[in-house]
Design a protein around this motif. Structure first.
Motif, PDB file in Angstrom:
ATOM      1  N   ASN A   1     -21.758 -28.831  20.066  1.00 30.96           N
ATOM      2  CA  ASN A   1     -22.771 -29.400  18.897  1.00 30.96           C
ATOM      3  C   ASN A   1     -22.130 -29.183  17.711  1.00 30.96           C
ATOM      4  O   ASN A   1     -22.920 -29.526  16.714  1.00 30.96           O
ATOM      5  N   ILE A   2     -21.000 -28.329  17.371  1.00 34.73           N
ATOM      6  CA  ILE A   2     -20.656 -28.162  15.921  1.00 34.73           C
ATOM      7  C   ILE A   2     -18.952 -28.704  15.919  1.00 34.73           C
ATOM      8  O   ILE A   2     -18.078 -27.852  16.684  1.00 34.73           O
TER       9      ILE A   2
ATOM     10  N   SER B   1     -15.727 -26.305   9.249  1.00 30.73           N
ATOM     11  CA  SER B   1     -16.821 -27.015   9.964  1.00 30.73           C
ATOM     12  C   SER B   1     -17.618 -27.648   8.739  1.00 30.73           C
ATOM     13  O   SER B   1     -17.719 -26.843   7.713  1.00 30.73           O
ATOM     14  N   ASP B   2     -18.097 -28.929   8.773  1.00 36.75           N
ATOM     15  CA  ASP B   2     -18.870 -29.505   7.681  1.00 36.75           C
ATOM     16  C   ASP B   2     -18.143 -29.553   6.362  1.00 36.75           C
ATOM     17  O   ASP B   2     -18.745 -29.332   5.290  1.00 36.75           O
TER      18      ASP B   2
ATOM     19  N   HIS C   1     -16.094 -21.715   7.724  1.00 37.05           N
ATOM     20  CA  HIS C   1     -17.084 -20.714   8.549  1.00 37.05           C
ATOM     21  C   HIS C   1     -16.563 -19.384   8.921  1.00 37.05           C
ATOM     22  O   HIS C   1     -17.433 -18.636   9.289  1.00 37.05           O
TER      23      HIS C   1
ATOM     24  N   ARG D   1     -24.303 -19.224  15.362  1.00 36.48           N
ATOM     25  CA  ARG D   1     -24.197 -20.613  15.594  1.00 36.48           C
ATOM     26  C   ARG D   1     -23.381 -20.639  16.927  1.00 36.48           C
ATOM     27  O   ARG D   1     -22.906 -21.965  17.323  1.00 36.48           O
TER      28      ARG D   1
END
Length: 188
Positions: free
Chosen positions: A33-34, A89-90, A94, A121
């Protein structure tokens, strides 16, 4: 108390760990999901490394590299047997790890961690196992080393052990904090 101010003396235990054979677990898959990207950098600028170092380590009293001469840090970062890996990520970092192969036959996991916003996460095991496999992938490696201390994330030692490292030595130390330490951001 949720904050330890600069000038506070703190006691801690350092644990050195080793892994003397390649792990039996497979290369990890990133959490489904990441979406993540792991980028290596052989010659990062000092400011970039220190920004990651600070983002991951501020609450764990990672202060030593800020006191180093920038040229010393640059020489370490730009050595052909040292590589910095950034987990993105994003659109933002991270976490990161730094592998140091300068000692023949040894890969040191010199730095490793996630920024506080990324903890919990599912990225820690992925990043650690990736670091371990990457370290072992260089020809001639006979062992990997890492150290952690009781100022680091409370699960750091057990996570290293769960992923194949074994403690080989411990030492009690103390230090005077040079910056405030926010304990409220450190999970129990």
């Amino acid at each position: 108390m949720t904050r330890q101010p600069a000038g506070t003396e703190v006691a801690y235990t350092v644990t050195w760990l080793e892994m003397t054979e390649r792990p039996g677990y497979p290369w990890p898959h990133a959490p489904a999901n990441i979406p993540v990207t792991l980028l290596p950098s052989d010659t990062p600028p000092v400011w970039y490394f220190l920004a990651l170092y600070d983002a991951v380590g501020r609450d764990h009293a990672w202060e030593d590299m800020h006191a180093e001469d920038p040229e010393t840090v640059r020489a370490m970062l730009h050595h052909p047997d040292v590589t910095l890996y950034t987990l993105l990520s994003d659109g933002w970092p991270h976490g990161f790890f730094l592998l140091d192969w300068r000692r023949p036959g040894t890969c040191e996991l010199a730095y490793f961690g996630l920024v506080p916003e990324a903890v919990g996460r599912g990225l820690g095991t992925f990043l650690l196992q990736t670091a371990v496999h990457t370290g072992w992938d260089r020809d001639g490696i006979e062992k990997m080393t890492v150290n952690t201390c009781t100022l680091d994330h409370p699960r750091a030692l057990i996570n290293y052990q769960k992923n194949g490292f074994a403690p080989v030595r411990q030492e009690e130390r103390s230090r005077i904090l040079t910056r405030d330490r926010d304990l409220s951001r450190i999970p129990e």
